[in-house]
Design a protein around this motif. Sequence first.
Motif, PDB file in Angstrom:
ATOM      1  N   PHE A   1      -0.209   1.081   3.429  1.00 32.08           N
ATOM      2  CA  PHE A   1       0.366   1.466   2.145  1.00 32.08           C
ATOM      3  C   PHE A   1      -0.141   0.495   1.079  1.00 32.08           C
ATOM      4  N   LYS A   2      -0.638   1.069  -0.017  1.00 28.25           N
ATOM      5  CA  LYS A   2      -1.231   0.244  -1.068  1.00 28.25           C
ATOM      6  C   LYS A   2      -0.498   0.340  -2.399  1.00 28.25           C
TER       7      LYS A   2
ATOM      8  N   ILE B   1       3.606  -8.342  -6.833  1.00 24.52           N
ATOM      9  CA  ILE B   1       2.862  -7.508  -5.888  1.00 24.52           C
ATOM     10  C   ILE B   1       1.664  -6.855  -6.579  1.00 24.52           C
ATOM     11  N   GLU B   2       1.873  -6.395  -7.822  1.00 20.52           N
ATOM     12  CA  GLU B   2       0.802  -5.737  -8.557  1.00 20.52           C
ATOM     13  C   GLU B   2      -0.319  -6.714  -8.916  1.00 20.52           C
TER      14      GLU B   2
ATOM     15  N   VAL C   1      -1.083  -6.789  -3.273  1.00 23.27           N
ATOM     16  CA  VAL C   1      -0.617  -6.827  -1.881  1.00 23.27           C
ATOM     17  C   VAL C   1      -0.589  -5.429  -1.286  1.00 23.27           C
ATOM     18  N   THR C   2      -1.057  -5.313  -0.049  1.00 22.95           N
ATOM     19  CA  THR C   2      -0.951  -4.079   0.732  1.00 22.95           C
ATOM     20  C   THR C   2      -0.213  -4.392   2.028  1.00 22.95           C
ATOM     21  N   VAL C   3       0.223  -3.350   2.721  1.00 25.49           N
ATOM     22  CA  VAL C   3       0.938  -3.564   3.983  1.00 25.49           C
ATOM     23  C   VAL C   3       0.394  -2.626   5.047  1.00 25.49           C
ATOM     24  N   ASP C   4       0.146  -3.174   6.236  1.00 26.41           N
ATOM     25  CA  ASP C   4      -0.292  -2.397   7.405  1.00 26.41           C
ATOM     26  C   ASP C   4       0.795  -2.472   8.462  1.00 26.41           C
TER      27      ASP C   4
ATOM     28  N   ASP D   1      -3.050  -9.909   0.774  1.00 27.83           N
ATOM     29  CA  ASP D   1      -3.386  -9.869  -0.654  1.00 27.83           C
ATOM     30  C   ASP D   1      -4.823  -9.379  -0.825  1.00 27.83           C
ATOM     31  N   LYS D   2      -5.282  -9.288  -2.078  1.00 25.90           N
ATOM     32  CA  LYS D   2      -6.614  -8.733  -2.328  1.00 25.90           C
ATOM     33  C   LYS D   2      -7.743  -9.620  -1.827  1.00 25.90           C
ATOM     34  N   GLU D   3      -7.409 -10.879  -1.482  1.00 27.90           N
ATOM     35  CA  GLU D   3      -8.413 -11.781  -0.915  1.00 27.90           C
ATOM     36  C   GLU D   3      -8.428 -11.742   0.606  1.00 27.90           C
TER      37      GLU D   3
END
Length: 362
Positions: A264-265, A245-246, A250-253, A201-203
């Motif tokens: 992917f963001k 998600i927005e 959330v991003t995924v590596d 997440d963004k944190e």
Amino acid sequence: MHTALVAGWAGSMALYELAVFDPSDPVLNPMWRQGLLCFGFGAFHVTGLFGPGIWVSDAYGVTGKVQPVAPAWGADGFNPFNPGGIAAHHIAAVRPPQRLYRALRMGTMWYGAAATPIELFGPTRYQWDSGYFQQEIERQVETSVSEGLSESQAWSRIPDKLAFYDYIGNNPAKGGLFRSGPMDKGDGIAEAWLGHPIFRDKEGRELTVRRMPAFFETFPVILVDKDGIIRADIPFRRAESKYSIEQVGVTVDFYGGKLNGQTFKDAPTVKKFARKAQLGEVFEFDRASLESDGVFRSSPRGWYTFGHANFALLFFLGHLWHGGRTIFRDVFTGIGAEVTEQVEFGAFQKLGDKTTKKQGAV
């Protein structure tokens, strides 16, 4: 006649399966994904004296091969996962009763055993339920990281074969028994492991997608942190969403596999991989070649168990039927109590003459 019908049908089906079998990719498209049933022992002498032996593998079905097996004569020979017990059984030729043998065949197939290795029949449902392969993959990654490798290098060391076992589509309990065809006709032919997705997440908290249980057709997409607290989801009602998600960012590596090192963001792509992560490790499938319909199928392990469960039921009912015919043979032939009374020895002074019936002393 019955034996000829069964043997003829089984032989014809085996010939057909061999004719359409594609051996080009034994890792991502093994025989059990194509519906081919292969017996792990019995074709040759298991000790290797007169033949190559039997299929023996490790606990996670990665290093399997045909090799001679020494018999295990001690108590460890009763371990269903010990190949030495198979060799000892074949040498001693100790065979259980037929009804027990049928039960053992179903049990060792559904629950797994050395005689039914996952490389020949596919994983069991309990390995998905217990996170068996997931735990081993995480253990290997942690070991690699402790040796000084990066997370990307650690995941790249995971064999595609092991990662493919950790996918719900290979669970024999996931496919319906009334969905005909091999597993490849469901989700398609696996082409590549895309890698292991790690969501954040963004944190900066690392999030894990809650995996789908075997008996669910649909399941909410929920992302939890290391403490099991829900941090993000794909909501059913976007107007009431708090953890989308927005909103959470959330991003995924990806680590290992085809997408190793990529991030992917954008929300649609993150959602796509979150839905895929519900099903275990993420793979790329070819659904066009076989016109796969996207509906999961059961593996030969599931079909074998289901078939023998039906056979056992039919044989059980057959035993009841024939036992009943024997016990009540006189009733079925029309000989009732009134007939047996006439011919009972000592019931009449003159055999068969009802007027000479003996009277009991009072």
